[in-house]
Motif scaffolding. Sequence first.
Motif, PDB file in Angstrom:
ATOM      1  N   ARG A   1      18.826  44.077  15.171  1.00 13.20           N
ATOM      2  CA  ARG A   1      18.088  43.596  16.349  1.00 13.20           C
ATOM      3  C   ARG A   1      16.747  42.988  15.936  1.00 13.20           C
ATOM      4  NH1 ARG A   1      16.675  46.928  21.942  1.00 13.20           N
ATOM      5  NH2 ARG A   1      15.772  45.136  23.011  1.00 13.20           N
ATOM      6  N   ASP A   2      16.038  43.632  15.008  1.00 13.59           N
ATOM      7  CA  ASP A   2      14.770  43.097  14.501  1.00 13.59           C
ATOM      8  C   ASP A   2      14.980  41.745  13.829  1.00 13.59           C
ATOM      9  OD1 ASP A   2      13.419  45.324  15.403  1.00 13.59           O
ATOM     10  OD2 ASP A   2      13.500  46.364  13.466  1.00 13.59           O
ATOM     11  N   THR A   3      16.052  41.620  13.067  1.00 17.27           N
ATOM     12  CA  THR A   3      16.351  40.365  12.378  1.00 17.27           C
ATOM     13  C   THR A   3      16.622  39.251  13.378  1.00 17.27           C
ATOM     14  OG1 THR A   3      17.283  41.570  10.504  1.00 17.27           O
ATOM     15  CG2 THR A   3      17.885  39.256  10.699  1.00 17.27           C
ATOM     16  N   ARG A   4      17.436  39.573  14.414  1.00 19.10           N
ATOM     17  CA  ARG A   4      17.731  38.568  15.454  1.00 19.10           C
ATOM     18  C   ARG A   4      16.465  38.159  16.197  1.00 19.10           C
ATOM     19  NH1 ARG A   4      21.980  42.112  16.484  1.00 19.10           N
ATOM     20  NH2 ARG A   4      21.010  42.781  18.446  1.00 19.10           N
ATOM     21  N   HIS A   5      15.596  39.154  16.469  1.00 15.98           N
ATOM     22  CA  HIS A   5      14.343  38.867  17.173  1.00 15.98           C
ATOM     23  C   HIS A   5      13.459  37.944  16.344  1.00 15.98           C
ATOM     24  CE1 HIS A   5      10.871  39.525  19.760  1.00 15.98           C
ATOM     25  NE2 HIS A   5      10.163  39.692  18.657  1.00 15.98           N
ATOM     26  N   LYS A   6      13.329  38.248  15.063  1.00 16.76           N
ATOM     27  CA  LYS A   6      12.493  37.423  14.183  1.00 16.76           C
ATOM     28  C   LYS A   6      13.019  35.994  14.123  1.00 16.76           C
ATOM     29  CE  LYS A   6      10.712  37.144   9.501  1.00 16.76           C
ATOM     30  NZ  LYS A   6       9.333  37.508   9.368  1.00 16.76           N
ATOM     31  N   LYS A   7      14.331  35.843  14.032  1.00 18.95           N
ATOM     32  CA  LYS A   7      14.937  34.516  13.973  1.00 18.95           C
ATOM     33  C   LYS A   7      14.704  33.750  15.277  1.00 18.95           C
ATOM     34  CE  LYS A   7      19.291  32.307  12.687  1.00 18.95           C
ATOM     35  NZ  LYS A   7      20.703  32.530  12.323  1.00 18.95           N
ATOM     36  N   ALA A   8      14.860  34.443  16.408  1.00 14.95           N
ATOM     37  CA  ALA A   8      14.646  33.807  17.719  1.00 14.95           C
ATOM     38  C   ALA A   8      13.194  33.390  17.883  1.00 14.95           C
ATOM     39  CB  ALA A   8      15.062  34.766  18.824  1.00 14.95           C
ATOM     40  N   MET A   9      12.249  34.231  17.446  1.00 13.45           N
ATOM     41  CA  MET A   9      10.827  33.904  17.572  1.00 13.45           C
ATOM     42  C   MET A   9      10.430  32.767  16.633  1.00 13.45           C
ATOM     43  SD  MET A   9       9.679  35.586  20.061  1.00 13.45           S
ATOM     44  CE  MET A   9      11.323  35.470  20.789  1.00 13.45           C
ATOM     45  N   GLN A  10      11.048  32.700  15.461  1.00 15.12           N
ATOM     46  CA  GLN A  10      10.778  31.581  14.552  1.00 15.12           C
ATOM     47  C   GLN A  10      11.233  30.263  15.187  1.00 15.12           C
ATOM     48  OE1 GLN A  10      12.858  32.956  11.045  1.00 15.12           O
ATOM     49  NE2 GLN A  10      10.966  33.719  10.097  1.00 15.12           N
ATOM     50  N   LYS A  11      12.409  30.307  15.817  1.00 16.97           N
ATOM     51  CA  LYS A  11      12.927  29.116  16.482  1.00 16.97           C
ATOM     52  C   LYS A  11      12.036  28.731  17.657  1.00 16.97           C
ATOM     53  CE  LYS A  11      17.182  27.162  18.317  1.00 16.97           C
ATOM     54  NZ  LYS A  11      18.608  27.384  18.605  1.00 16.97           N
ATOM     55  N   ARG A  12      11.607  29.744  18.410  1.00 14.35           N
ATOM     56  CA  ARG A  12      10.715  29.485  19.558  1.00 14.35           C
ATOM     57  C   ARG A  12       9.399  28.880  19.079  1.00 14.35           C
ATOM     58  NH1 ARG A  12      10.499  27.589  24.204  1.00 14.35           N
ATOM     59  NH2 ARG A  12       8.755  28.281  25.442  1.00 14.35           N
ATOM     60  N   LYS A  13       8.854  29.384  17.971  1.00 17.29           N
ATOM     61  CA  LYS A  13       7.594  28.875  17.411  1.00 17.29           C
ATOM     62  C   LYS A  13       7.734  27.405  17.024  1.00 17.29           C
ATOM     63  CE  LYS A  13       4.048  29.804  13.883  1.00 17.29           C
ATOM     64  NZ  LYS A  13       3.542  28.465  14.050  1.00 17.29           N
ATOM     65  N   GLU A  14       8.860  27.038  16.458  1.00 19.87           N
ATOM     66  CA  GLU A  14       9.080  25.644  16.078  1.00 19.87           C
ATOM     67  C   GLU A  14       9.055  24.733  17.318  1.00 19.87           C
ATOM     68  OE1 GLU A  14      12.776  25.521  13.965  1.00 19.87           O
ATOM     69  OE2 GLU A  14      12.033  26.795  12.335  1.00 19.87           O
ATOM     70  N   ILE A  15       9.669  25.200  18.406  1.00 18.25           N
ATOM     71  CA  ILE A  15       9.699  24.426  19.651  1.00 18.25           C
ATOM     72  C   ILE A  15       8.288  24.269  20.220  1.00 18.25           C
ATOM     73  CG2 ILE A  15      10.484  24.447  22.053  1.00 18.25           C
ATOM     74  CD1 ILE A  15      13.060  25.862  20.993  1.00 18.25           C
ATOM     75  N   VAL A  16       7.549  25.400  20.262  1.00 18.92           N
ATOM     76  CA  VAL A  16       6.180  25.374  20.800  1.00 18.92           C
ATOM     77  C   VAL A  16       5.284  24.498  19.930  1.00 18.92           C
ATOM     78  CG1 VAL A  16       4.130  26.761  21.281  1.00 18.92           C
ATOM     79  CG2 VAL A  16       6.389  27.589  21.992  1.00 18.92           C
ATOM     80  N   ASP A  17       5.369  24.651  18.621  1.00 20.09           N
ATOM     81  CA  ASP A  17       4.546  23.857  17.702  1.00 20.09           C
ATOM     82  C   ASP A  17       4.814  22.365  17.872  1.00 20.09           C
ATOM     83  OD1 ASP A  17       3.379  26.138  16.725  1.00 20.09           O
ATOM     84  OD2 ASP A  17       4.496  26.169  14.832  1.00 20.09           O
ATOM     85  N   ALA A  18       6.082  22.004  18.092  1.00 25.51           N
ATOM     86  CA  ALA A  18       6.431  20.595  18.279  1.00 25.51           C
ATOM     87  C   ALA A  18       5.820  20.063  19.571  1.00 25.51           C
ATOM     88  CB  ALA A  18       7.947  20.433  18.297  1.00 25.51           C
ATOM     89  N   LYS A  19       5.833  20.875  20.641  1.00 23.62           N
ATOM     90  CA  LYS A  19       5.227  20.453  21.912  1.00 23.62           C
ATOM     91  C   LYS A  19       3.719  20.297  21.777  1.00 23.62           C
ATOM     92  CE  LYS A  19       8.606  22.227  25.201  1.00 23.62           C
ATOM     93  NZ  LYS A  19       8.854  23.135  26.336  1.00 23.62           N
ATOM     94  N   VAL A  20       3.080  21.231  21.061  1.00 23.97           N
ATOM     95  CA  VAL A  20       1.633  21.154  20.843  1.00 23.97           C
ATOM     96  C   VAL A  20       1.280  19.893  20.057  1.00 23.97           C
ATOM     97  CG1 VAL A  20      -0.327  22.240  19.661  1.00 23.97           C
ATOM     98  CG2 VAL A  20       1.252  23.646  21.011  1.00 23.97           C
TER      99      VAL A  20
END
Length: 199
Positions: free
Chosen positions: A4-23
């Motif tokens: 679960r921790d691994t899946r969470h980290k992967k999901a947050m990394q993907k989310r960060k990439e999306i947010v960083d691209a919007k910024v």
Amino acid sequence: MTDRDTRHKKAMQKRKEIVDAKVAKATEERGIVIVITGNGKGKTTSAWGTVARSLGYGYKVAVTQFIKGTWDCGERDIFEGNPNLSVHVMGTGFTWETQDRELDKKACRAAWEQTLPHLQDDAVHLVVLDEITYMLKYGYLEIEEVLEALKNRPEQQSVILTGRAAHRDLIEYADTVSEVRDEKHAFNAGIKAQKGIDW
């Protein structure tokens, strides 16, 4: 690390990439028009929260209240005396209380005329037009003159317009539109409006 921790980290990394691209993509710098509409509670309070934010940075703010003028307003009172805040209250109160269209229309026109200089002043960072949607709905103001004032305001100035049933042209023109939905409201269940909570 668990699965679960691994899946969470992967999901947050993907989310960060999306947010960083919007910024990275958001490079335009200018004031914005925000409409806060809908039948739910909290439109004016949300606008006053942004007033607090702007005042906190030392910006000049102008607020015009088109409907709630005869009620106490805790949000307004807390900032009383702040040299960076200008507040104009239309002062006639709710239209269902006055029941006088001509009186309300004249009071609205006077409030709008006092507001216009703020919408032309590049020293004013934020203008709040609280409950202005009703003025448009009842025909006290024309949508064309409101849109013209918004379009001709200083480039860095932001404006918040609140109230139910925002005009479709206003929604189309705005940069940000939030609709506050009324899922439940204590008043509709017979609970009296409370000082410090509802006003």
